[in-house]
Design a protein around this motif. Structure first.
Motif, PDB file in Angstrom:
ATOM      1  N   LEU A  68     -17.459  53.303 -16.128  1.00  0.00           N
ATOM      2  CA  LEU A  68     -18.127  51.923 -15.765  1.00  0.00           C
ATOM      3  C   LEU A  68     -17.415  50.918 -15.343  1.00  0.00           C
ATOM      4  CD1 LEU A  68     -19.262  52.492 -19.764  1.00  0.00           C
ATOM      5  CD2 LEU A  68     -20.677  52.580 -16.936  1.00  0.00           C
ATOM      6  N   ARG A  69     -16.346  50.672 -15.172  1.00  0.00           N
ATOM      7  CA  ARG A  69     -14.527  50.347 -14.866  1.00  0.00           C
ATOM      8  C   ARG A  69     -14.972  50.065 -13.576  1.00  0.00           C
ATOM      9  NH1 ARG A  69      -8.786  49.602 -16.974  1.00  0.00           N
ATOM     10  NH2 ARG A  69      -9.293  47.822 -15.758  1.00  0.00           N
ATOM     11  N   GLU A  70     -14.700  50.709 -12.762  1.00  0.00           N
ATOM     12  CA  GLU A  70     -14.783  51.440 -11.630  1.00  0.00           C
ATOM     13  C   GLU A  70     -16.153  50.478 -10.966  1.00  0.00           C
ATOM     14  OE1 GLU A  70     -13.056  51.904  -7.636  1.00  0.00           O
ATOM     15  OE2 GLU A  70     -12.077  52.109 -10.164  1.00  0.00           O
ATOM     16  N   ARG A  71     -17.290  51.278 -11.431  1.00  0.00           N
ATOM     17  CA  ARG A  71     -18.518  50.614 -10.688  1.00  0.00           C
ATOM     18  C   ARG A  71     -18.758  49.183 -11.308  1.00  0.00           C
ATOM     19  NH1 ARG A  71     -23.167  52.522  -9.272  1.00  0.00           N
ATOM     20  NH2 ARG A  71     -25.268  51.102  -9.627  1.00  0.00           N
ATOM     21  N   ASP A  72     -17.939  48.462 -12.348  1.00  0.00           N
ATOM     22  CA  ASP A  72     -18.526  46.840 -13.015  1.00  0.00           C
ATOM     23  C   ASP A  72     -17.600  46.815 -11.684  1.00  0.00           C
ATOM     24  OD1 ASP A  72     -19.113  44.891 -14.231  1.00  0.00           O
ATOM     25  OD2 ASP A  72     -17.123  44.918 -14.461  1.00  0.00           O
ATOM     26  N   LEU A  73     -16.558  46.483 -10.685  1.00  0.00           N
ATOM     27  CA  LEU A  73     -15.580  46.214  -9.693  1.00  0.00           C
ATOM     28  C   LEU A  73     -16.750  45.634  -8.593  1.00  0.00           C
ATOM     29  CD1 LEU A  73     -13.142  48.573  -9.414  1.00  0.00           C
ATOM     30  CD2 LEU A  73     -13.502  46.360 -10.131  1.00  0.00           C
ATOM     31  N   THR A  74     -18.115  46.499  -8.397  1.00  0.00           N
ATOM     32  CA  THR A  74     -19.055  46.026  -7.053  1.00  0.00           C
ATOM     33  C   THR A  74     -20.411  45.594  -8.150  1.00  0.00           C
ATOM     34  OG1 THR A  74     -19.371  48.121  -7.338  1.00  0.00           O
ATOM     35  CG2 THR A  74     -18.423  47.619  -5.585  1.00  0.00           C
ATOM     36  N   VAL A  75     -21.252  46.748  -9.317  1.00  0.00           N
ATOM     37  CA  VAL A  75     -22.343  46.235  -9.875  1.00  0.00           C
ATOM     38  C   VAL A  75     -21.719  45.533 -11.100  1.00  0.00           C
ATOM     39  CG1 VAL A  75     -24.577  47.184 -10.293  1.00  0.00           C
ATOM     40  CG2 VAL A  75     -23.357  47.698  -8.382  1.00  0.00           C
ATOM     41  N   PRO A  76     -22.416  44.958 -11.863  1.00  0.00           N
ATOM     42  CA  PRO A  76     -22.462  44.394 -13.264  1.00  0.00           C
ATOM     43  C   PRO A  76     -22.719  45.874 -14.394  1.00  0.00           C
ATOM     44  CG  PRO A  76     -23.062  42.740 -11.907  1.00  0.00           C
ATOM     45  CD  PRO A  76     -22.785  44.034 -10.898  1.00  0.00           C
ATOM     46  N   VAL A  77     -21.941  45.680 -14.914  1.00  0.00           N
ATOM     47  CA  VAL A  77     -22.724  47.124 -16.509  1.00  0.00           C
ATOM     48  C   VAL A  77     -21.955  46.670 -17.525  1.00  0.00           C
ATOM     49  CG1 VAL A  77     -21.357  48.850 -14.355  1.00  0.00           C
ATOM     50  CG2 VAL A  77     -19.620  48.120 -16.503  1.00  0.00           C
TER      51      VAL A  77
END
Length: 517
Positions: free
Chosen positions: A121-130
């Protein structure tokens, strides 16, 4: 597709009718299907030589294939808290979540799926808000999730969504962790407080808990999942009976591809008619390759055998415990005849056997109640009890409210000294200073183990049913901090979602019937 050939058109229509994705009609009577990976996989398998996607769709398929083929590769770019290093397979799972926004993480219990998910989730939050993110989990592990998020995602504000005033927590955090039972109450489509959160991501921990498609908790989980763009499901035991158990999880992760259980079952599962209706036998081997391809890139299962190099070595040992002669005779009689005389402790020989007391058999026992069972399941339960410890049997009659016929009832109460607990204490004596976790299916045996250990001077904690969440969390924290010598756990309460990394030894006094616990 079929160049107007009537037979080909009829064949294509027949195949499309049996696909699982949602299908609707456009104004010009064209069929519309969501652009999902399972949809194009099923079309390709079903239509064969009639499948000719147009250029835009071809490009979409190529991009998806490349993304799914590479899913899980690469390193994490998110900054990790100082001193924390994830294992390589946790990085792979995190990359899968970050790359695709959908993931089925079915790694074995104890491999660290919670950390995998947080990092993903943290990694995805760098490109897509989670965020806001919503975690649905068993009530017993809500605090464990809060602790893990606080440790691995210190920049996020985390709250446990529970209590009578929980609705006031809305808007105060980046991540909300709640139980399935609370979510069931707060997922009303019109006024549910969790619906109003509009979570951008959702995690279904121990997703096998939503396997019953019509259960309120299952419906609530799927309703909440539809609101999110990033969806993750976790379980070490995703299928407990047959592959039909998996449909609610698939529907939560990708509702457009798996909208109806009946279509999933008809397409991918073998069924047989019985006296009680249709029963599922397993996965259809002819459709298995197609089914596995629909999950390409979003499904991952790591067994402990796969990652042994990154885990501490595990040593298994089986200890055989002999039943005392009197109890062995009672056990054998009950097993053979479904009837046995249960010996009871001699009231005179309390604290030590007196061969000359005149009221017992010279071994500290007297003739007690007769235990009798007529049902196989009850027999198995009674035999399990007699295999663990001495028992006092109570017998009474209850009038069946429907038939009016008196029925015989029996209750066996275990008491010390238990030969199985004696073996547990031997294990603890062999490992001085090493924390031990003892598991048993029976609450009676669990409490008996703790009481005998306390009488030997050990510090003991309990994870059993009926505990308040705060008490359970405090007990786990004390064990993890090295303040307890023994943690006694019932498999029903602690067999799922319990992280006890401080333990060096796990003792199973009993094994549970369920494959999940």
């Amino acid at each position: 597709l079929a160049n107007g050939h009537p037979y080909a058109i009829k064949t294509i229509a027949h195949h499309i009718k049996h696909l699982t994705p949602r299908i609707s009609k456009a104004d010009d009577n064209a069929l519309l299907m969501p652009a999902t990976w399972p949809a194009v996989v099923q079309l390709a398998h079903a239509l064969g030589r009639y499948w000719h996607p147009m250029p835009r769709l071809q490009q979409w398929i190529a991009n998806q294939y490349t993304l799914r083929l590479r899913s899980g590769s690469g390193e994490l770019t998110v900054e990790l808290p100082e001193g924390l290093t994830p294992r390589s397979y946790q990085v792979e799972g995190a990359r899968m979540i970050a790359d695709l926004g959908q993931a089925l993480i079915f790694d074995d219990p104890g491999t660290g799926k919670t950390i995998t998910t947080i990092l993903g989730l943290r990694e995805r939050d760098l490109t897509v808000p989670v965020t806001p993110a919503l975690i649905l989990a068993p009530a017993s592990v809500v605090d464990s999730w809060v602790d893990a998020l606080t440790t691995w995602a210190p920049n996020w504000t985390v709250v446990a969504w529970r209590g009578p005033k929980r609705a006031q927590l809305a808007g105060t955090a980046d991540v909300y962790v709640t139980s399935y039972d609370t979510a069931r109450r707060d997922a009303d489509p019109d006024k549910g407080a969790l619906i109003k959160l509009k979570p951008r991501s959702i995690v279904l921990d121990e997703c096998h808990l939503i396997k019953s498609p019509n259960a309120v908790r299952s419906v609530a989980a799927r309703r909440l999942a539809k609101l999110a763009d990033t969806r993750v499901a976790l379980s070490g035991t995703p299928i407990s009976h047959h592959p039909g158990d998996l449909w609610p999880t698939l529907a939560a992760i990708d509702a457009d591809s798996w909208p109806a259980r009946s279509r999933y079952v008809d397409r991918y599962l073998l069924q047989a008619r019985t006296d009680y209706g249709m029963t599922i036998l397993g996965l259809d081997p002819h459709r298995e390759p197609e089914f596995r391809q629909t999950l390409q890139g979003v499904h991952r299962r790591k067994s402990k055998a796969d990652v042994l190099a990154e885990l501490p070595p595990k040593v298994y040992s089986t200890r055989y415990v002999d039943l005392p002669e009197k109890w062995r005779a009672a056990y054998d009689a009950l097993e053979k005849d479904m009837r046995a005389d249960i010996p009871e402790p001699c009231p005179v020989c309390v604290g030590g056997v007196d061969p000359d007391c005149g009221q017992c058999d010279g071994r500290g026992t007297v003739a007690g109640e007769t235990i009798e069972v007529m049902e196989v399941i009850t027999l198995i339960n009674r035999l399990t009890q007699l295999a663990c410890a001495p028992a006092t049997v109570e017998t009474w009659f209850e009038v069946d409210p429907k038939s009016g016929i008196p029925k015989r009832r029996t209750k066996a109460t275990l008491h010390s000294p238990s030969w199985k607990v004696d073996a547990l204490l031997e294990v603890m004596a062999e490992r001085p200073g090493s924390p031990v976790v003892a598991f048993a299916a029976s609450r009676q045996l669990t409490m008996l183990a703790g009481q005998q250990a306390e009488s030997e001077g050990y510090s003991v904690g309990y994870i059993v049913g009926g505990q308040a969440a705060g008490d359970r969390t405090e007990t786990v924290s004390r064990f993890q901090a090295g303040k307890l010598d023994l943690l006694c756990v019932t498999t029903g309460s602690g067999g799922v979602g319990l992280t006890l990394t401080a333990a060096r030894t796990a003792v199973f006094l009993q094994r549970p019937w369920s494959l999940i616990e």
